[in-house]
Design an enzyme around this catalytic site. Structure first.
Site, PDB file in Angstrom:
ATOM      1  N   CYS A 224      25.714 -78.546 -54.659  1.00  0.00           N
ATOM      2  CA  CYS A 224      26.964 -79.107 -55.153  1.00  0.00           C
ATOM      3  C   CYS A 224      27.850 -79.480 -53.969  1.00  0.00           C
ATOM      4  O   CYS A 224      27.655 -78.996 -52.862  1.00  0.00           O
ATOM      5  CB  CYS A 224      27.693 -78.077 -55.994  1.00  0.00           C
ATOM      6  SG  CYS A 224      26.719 -77.505 -57.392  1.00  0.00           S
TER       7      CYS A 224
ATOM      8  N   ARG B 136      22.985 -85.623 -51.343  1.00  0.00           N
ATOM      9  CA  ARG B 136      22.313 -84.356 -51.595  1.00  0.00           C
ATOM     10  C   ARG B 136      21.752 -84.275 -53.013  1.00  0.00           C
ATOM     11  O   ARG B 136      21.136 -83.285 -53.378  1.00  0.00           O
ATOM     12  CB  ARG B 136      23.314 -83.202 -51.491  1.00  0.00           C
ATOM     13  CG  ARG B 136      23.828 -83.009 -50.127  1.00  0.00           C
ATOM     14  CD  ARG B 136      25.244 -82.517 -50.214  1.00  0.00           C
ATOM     15  NE  ARG B 136      25.771 -82.426 -48.885  1.00  0.00           N
ATOM     16  CZ  ARG B 136      25.649 -81.349 -48.133  1.00  0.00           C
ATOM     17  NH1 ARG B 136      25.057 -80.283 -48.593  1.00  0.00           N
ATOM     18  NH2 ARG B 136      26.115 -81.336 -46.932  1.00  0.00           N
TER      19      ARG B 136
ATOM     20  N   TRP C 181      24.953 -80.102 -58.715  1.00  0.00           N
ATOM     21  CA  TRP C 181      23.492 -79.979 -58.693  1.00  0.00           C
ATOM     22  C   TRP C 181      23.241 -78.738 -59.541  1.00  0.00           C
ATOM     23  O   TRP C 181      23.469 -77.621 -59.099  1.00  0.00           O
ATOM     24  CB  TRP C 181      23.024 -79.822 -57.249  1.00  0.00           C
ATOM     25  CG  TRP C 181      21.586 -79.483 -57.057  1.00  0.00           C
ATOM     26  CD1 TRP C 181      21.082 -78.282 -56.630  1.00  0.00           C
ATOM     27  CD2 TRP C 181      20.460 -80.336 -57.228  1.00  0.00           C
ATOM     28  NE1 TRP C 181      19.720 -78.348 -56.546  1.00  0.00           N
ATOM     29  CE2 TRP C 181      19.317 -79.584 -56.898  1.00  0.00           C
ATOM     30  CE3 TRP C 181      20.313 -81.658 -57.645  1.00  0.00           C
ATOM     31  CZ2 TRP C 181      18.023 -80.119 -56.964  1.00  0.00           C
ATOM     32  CZ3 TRP C 181      19.026 -82.176 -57.713  1.00  0.00           C
ATOM     33  CH2 TRP C 181      17.910 -81.417 -57.365  1.00  0.00           C
TER      34      TRP C 181
ATOM     35  N   ASN D 156      31.310 -74.074 -55.729  1.00  0.00           N
ATOM     36  CA  ASN D 156      29.914 -74.093 -55.266  1.00  0.00           C
ATOM     37  C   ASN D 156      29.454 -72.649 -55.190  1.00  0.00           C
ATOM     38  O   ASN D 156      30.226 -71.788 -54.764  1.00  0.00           O
ATOM     39  CB  ASN D 156      29.810 -74.660 -53.849  1.00  0.00           C
ATOM     40  CG  ASN D 156      29.852 -76.168 -53.836  1.00  0.00           C
ATOM     41  OD1 ASN D 156      29.964 -76.790 -54.881  1.00  0.00           O
ATOM     42  ND2 ASN D 156      29.778 -76.732 -52.660  1.00  0.00           N
ATOM     43  N   GLY D 157      28.192 -72.387 -55.489  1.00  0.00           N
ATOM     44  CA  GLY D 157      27.681 -71.019 -55.372  1.00  0.00           C
ATOM     45  C   GLY D 157      27.208 -70.504 -56.715  1.00  0.00           C
ATOM     46  O   GLY D 157      27.083 -71.270 -57.684  1.00  0.00           O
TER      47      GLY D 157
ATOM     48  N   GLU E 152      -1.057 -74.217 -45.926  1.00  0.00           N
ATOM     49  CA  GLU E 152       0.259 -74.861 -45.837  1.00  0.00           C
ATOM     50  C   GLU E 152       0.537 -75.321 -44.401  1.00  0.00           C
ATOM     51  O   GLU E 152       1.101 -76.402 -44.185  1.00  0.00           O
ATOM     52  CB  GLU E 152       1.343 -73.896 -46.345  1.00  0.00           C
ATOM     53  CG  GLU E 152       2.765 -74.422 -46.336  1.00  0.00           C
ATOM     54  CD  GLU E 152       2.974 -75.741 -47.084  1.00  0.00           C
ATOM     55  OE1 GLU E 152       2.074 -76.208 -47.796  1.00  0.00           O
ATOM     56  OE2 GLU E 152       4.066 -76.327 -46.919  1.00  0.00           O
TER      57      GLU E 152
ATOM     58  N   LYS F 286       1.354 -79.219 -43.488  1.00  0.00           N
ATOM     59  CA  LYS F 286       2.600 -79.630 -42.811  1.00  0.00           C
ATOM     60  C   LYS F 286       2.279 -80.439 -41.570  1.00  0.00           C
ATOM     61  O   LYS F 286       2.879 -81.474 -41.314  1.00  0.00           O
ATOM     62  CB  LYS F 286       3.443 -78.416 -42.391  1.00  0.00           C
ATOM     63  CG  LYS F 286       4.258 -77.749 -43.427  1.00  0.00           C
ATOM     64  CD  LYS F 286       5.439 -78.521 -43.958  1.00  0.00           C
ATOM     65  CE  LYS F 286       5.083 -79.318 -45.161  1.00  0.00           C
ATOM     66  NZ  LYS F 286       4.956 -78.715 -46.431  1.00  0.00           N
TER      67      LYS F 286
ATOM     68  N   GLU G 183       0.734 -84.006 -42.466  1.00  0.00           N
ATOM     69  CA  GLU G 183       1.564 -84.989 -43.169  1.00  0.00           C
ATOM     70  C   GLU G 183       2.703 -85.529 -42.314  1.00  0.00           C
ATOM     71  O   GLU G 183       3.130 -86.657 -42.509  1.00  0.00           O
ATOM     72  CB  GLU G 183       2.094 -84.450 -44.502  1.00  0.00           C
ATOM     73  CG  GLU G 183       3.140 -83.378 -44.389  1.00  0.00           C
ATOM     74  CD  GLU G 183       3.655 -82.915 -45.741  1.00  0.00           C
ATOM     75  OE1 GLU G 183       3.785 -83.722 -46.650  1.00  0.00           O
ATOM     76  OE2 GLU G 183       3.930 -81.709 -45.857  1.00  0.00           O
TER      77      GLU G 183
ATOM     78  N   HIS H 139     -19.922 -71.013 -40.770  1.00  0.00           N
ATOM     79  CA  HIS H 139     -20.771 -71.697 -41.757  1.00  0.00           C
ATOM     80  C   HIS H 139     -20.621 -73.212 -41.663  1.00  0.00           C
ATOM     81  O   HIS H 139     -20.963 -73.927 -42.593  1.00  0.00           O
ATOM     82  CB  HIS H 139     -20.440 -71.195 -43.160  1.00  0.00           C
ATOM     83  CG  HIS H 139     -20.688 -69.719 -43.305  1.00  0.00           C
ATOM     84  ND1 HIS H 139     -21.944 -69.170 -43.304  1.00  0.00           N
ATOM     85  CD2 HIS H 139     -19.821 -68.676 -43.381  1.00  0.00           C
ATOM     86  CE1 HIS H 139     -21.859 -67.856 -43.404  1.00  0.00           C
ATOM     87  NE2 HIS H 139     -20.574 -67.531 -43.444  1.00  0.00           N
TER      88      HIS H 139
ATOM     89  N   LYS I 185       8.876 -88.555 -52.093  1.00  0.00           N
ATOM     90  CA  LYS I 185       9.354 -87.204 -52.429  1.00  0.00           C
ATOM     91  C   LYS I 185       8.938 -86.794 -53.841  1.00  0.00           C
ATOM     92  O   LYS I 185       8.648 -85.637 -54.088  1.00  0.00           O
ATOM     93  CB  LYS I 185      10.878 -87.165 -52.271  1.00  0.00           C
ATOM     94  CG  LYS I 185      11.484 -85.779 -52.350  1.00  0.00           C
ATOM     95  CD  LYS I 185      11.124 -84.933 -51.146  1.00  0.00           C
ATOM     96  CE  LYS I 185      11.506 -83.486 -51.313  1.00  0.00           C
ATOM     97  NZ  LYS I 185      10.735 -82.590 -50.442  1.00  0.00           N
TER      98      LYS I 185
END
Ligand code: F6R
Length: 614
Positions: free
Chosen positions: A2, A27, A78, A104-105, A487, A491, A494, A510, A609
């Site tokens: 927010c 945002r 948000w 906010n929060g 992961e 990262k 990409e 193997h 995204k």
């Protein structure tokens, strides 16, 4: 995330608020609103104008409003509590409409406060946690007739995080501000006083700002700003001069969104855990399943794509270890075209940052048709994954802008860990005491991530130098380490376009070991765990063939230096939680390598995204 902006001075507040809100819009938002003071010959009132969707929508609505106000507050939302809608949009007002607030929060004890306030006759208009603040201030104002004093008193009842700005029709021109665990900056400009959650919103009007600390309060008027502490004693916080340009301000001073988002991860851990341990018991009310239904679950599928799929690999380890329920992790794109074994006692957990990935959605629909209960884990309130699941956990990562997922992955892993603990508790595989202890340790990972930021920068830089000219790299580990390796490899490939693959370390001989020639980077997760020695043996085999070995190891492990060319340490942590800490240096490593190779870390080529096509 927010955004808050507020202004009191001699100019038209409407224009300043709209321009600030537009700056905060990058945002993400689901609604926006302003509260503007309007003074007639007889009185001042507070007009609240709110709109679902873009700030441009609010702007056109305001174009028809004859608003000459020189004092007002604005907000972009948000959603975290309550779906995106006009009634849930900020500002929220007191019962008499004379006090308006933007926040906010997250207010952890809002449910309790709301029922107490309703019991005392207050009427609520929204589903948000924020609205309790408006009513608490209203009660205190009735006694004190001092907006800042009333805000200060309201804060004593609230548990959680807040950056809040309030206006009151009975104190025209005054904005009262408070902060705890949610950023607030305050500045003086030529034409008045400004408050915002982010420098970007007011950078055109002021560059000399006070960064409010937790427990500090401010009272803004057109003539000036005064600051007080939690006891109401005057204070003089230092003023900082900011010479950022707009681009730097959007990124809060970080060079790119990816780094900003990586650095937000301690907060994501904390926020995702807020409100989960109530009265000493772990609770996930949004699950949409009763304890009896949970107890009947005998198989779990985690379905997801990309990074979210990797969060699922971590979850498999935890669910099987703690709850002793078989757990399969499947790429949603595969799951939807197979005929998986699903019964009414199967729980399908769909993980998606965006909440709109086409394959994940199709898999959810398919699973529900086959009779499974579907539980969503997503970062976006009201997203299709949230709407189409039986229950949902929101990851509280806030809007993620860099294309490569970082903070939302951490939010997913923390959320899945909570789910694994809950299943274990319901199945009586862990005692309530054990769950509490593990919950505490899970929370400690926030500080452990911070420790990595503070101490491992140079080690990560050295490791990145060792990788940057490679054509290919292997990420290896065992157990949790193998899941994390996936992961790490994603990262790196990409964002740096350096080919990378992940292998269970025991699988190296193997096949993949054939790739190794002198200087080939092997990046291992070899933290102190029951499989540490086995992983080290596999690394020795790579070392013998000339590989350049980079290890993510446990702080204090000096022996690992015998085989490693570079060591990045993470704090000693229970194996179950090392996915959270060990992933962080791999994100930073990928970013450094990408930058060294001249890549755009926020917008890697060929990627988007949200993947809303099959
Ligand atoms: C990688 C990345 C992607 C996403 C994947 C799924 O950094 O961001 O692999 O994880 O496209 O997206 P969501 O989680 O939105 O379903």
């Amino acid at each position: 995330m927010c955004g808050i902006v507020g202004y009191t001075g001699t100019e038209a507040a409407k224009d300043i608020l709209i321009s600030g809100l537009k700056r905060l819009e990058y945002r993400g938002y689901d609604s926006a609103g302003v509260a503007l003071e309007r003074t007639s010959a007889h009185e001042t009132v507070v007009d609240v104008i709110r709109r679902v969707g873009k700030v441009a929508g609010l702007e056109s609505e305001l174009a028809n409003v004859d608003a000459e106000a020189a004092c007002g507050i604005g907000h972009t939302r948000w959603a975290t509590h309550g779906r995106p809608s006009t009634v849930n949009a900020h500002p929220h007002v007191s019962c008499d409409g004379r006090i308006a607030i933007v926040h906010n929060g997250i207010i952890e004890n809002f449910a309790e406060l709301r029922s107490e306030l309703e019991g005392r006759g207050h009427t609520f208009a929204s589903e948000t946690d924020t609205e309790v603040f408006a009513h608490l201030i209203e009660e205190a104002y009735a006694r004190e007739h001092d907006l800042l004093g009333a805000l200060r008193e309201a804060c004593t009842h609230v548990v959680g995080a807040y950056g809040i700005a309030a206006v009151c029709a009975d104190e025209p021109g005054v904005i009262a501000v408070a902060r705890k665990d949610s950023p607030i900056i305050i500045g003086r400009g030529e034409h008045g006083s400004y408050v915002a959650s982010d420098m970007i919103a007011v950078i055109d009007s002021t560059r000399d700002v006070v960064v409010l600390e937790d427990g500090q309060f401010a009272r803004l008027t057109p003539e000036g700003i005064s600051y007080t502490d939690a006891q109401g004693e005057p204070i003089e916080p230092p003023v900082t001069h900011v010479d950022w340009n707009i681009d730097m301000a959007e990124k809060a001073g970080y060079p790119d969104f990816m780094l900003k988002e990586i650095c937000e991860q301690p907060r994501v851990v904390r926020d995702t855990l807020v409100g989960r341990m109530t009265g000493g018991e772990l609770s996930i009310d949004e699950l949409g399943l009763s304890l009896e239904e949970l107890n009947l679950i005998d198989r779990v599928y985690v379905i997801a794509c990309g990074t979210s799929y990797h969060a699922g690999l971590i979850a498999k380890n935890l669910i099987e270890m703690w709850a002793r329920i078989p757990c399969e992790v499947e790429a949603a794109s595969e799951f939807r075209y197979r005929d998986p074994i699903i019964t009414p006692s199967t729980l399908v957990v769909a993980v998606s940052q965006s909440g709109e990935t086409a394959d994940t959605l199709a898999a959810i629909r398919d699973a529900r048709i086959k009779g499974a209960k579907v539980f969503g884990i997503t970062n976006v309130v009201g997203s299709p994954v949230a709407r189409e699941s039986d229950g949902v956990i929101y990851t509280k990562a806030n809007k993620e802008i860099a294309v490569a997922s970082t903070k939302s992955f951490i939010g997913q892993v923390v959320s899945l860990t909570l789910l694994a603990l809950l299943l274990a508790q319901v199945k009586y595989r862990l005692t309530v005491g054990q769950v509490r202890m593990l919950f505490r340790e899970l929370g400690d990972t926030a500080e452990q991530i911070q420790w990595i930021f503070e101490t491992q920068k140079d080690a990560i830089h050295e490791a990145a130098l060792a990788c940057k000219d490679a054509h290919s790299a292997l990420f290896v580990g065992r157990g949790m380490g193998a899941a994390i390796a996936n992961e790490g490899a994603l990262k790196l490939k990409e964002i740096s376009y350096l080919h990378a693959e992940a292998y269970a370390a025991g699988e190296m001989k193997h096949g993949p070991i054939a790739l190794i020639d002198p200087g080939f980077p092997v990046i291992a997760i070899a933290t102190k765990s029951p499989v540490y020695d086995k992983t080290v043996s596999n690394l020795k085999e790579c070392e013998a063939r000339g590989a350049k070995i980079i290890v993510v190891a446990t702080e204090g492990d000096e022996d690992i230096r015998e085989i490693a060319d570079h060591v990045i340490y993470i704090p000693r942590v229970r194996d179950a939680f090392c996915a959270i800490t060990a992933t962080v240096p791999l994100q930073l490593l990928a970013r450094e390598v990408a930058l060294m190779r001249g890549c755009d870390v926020d917008q890697p080529r060929n990627l988007a995204k949200s993947v809303t096509v099959e």
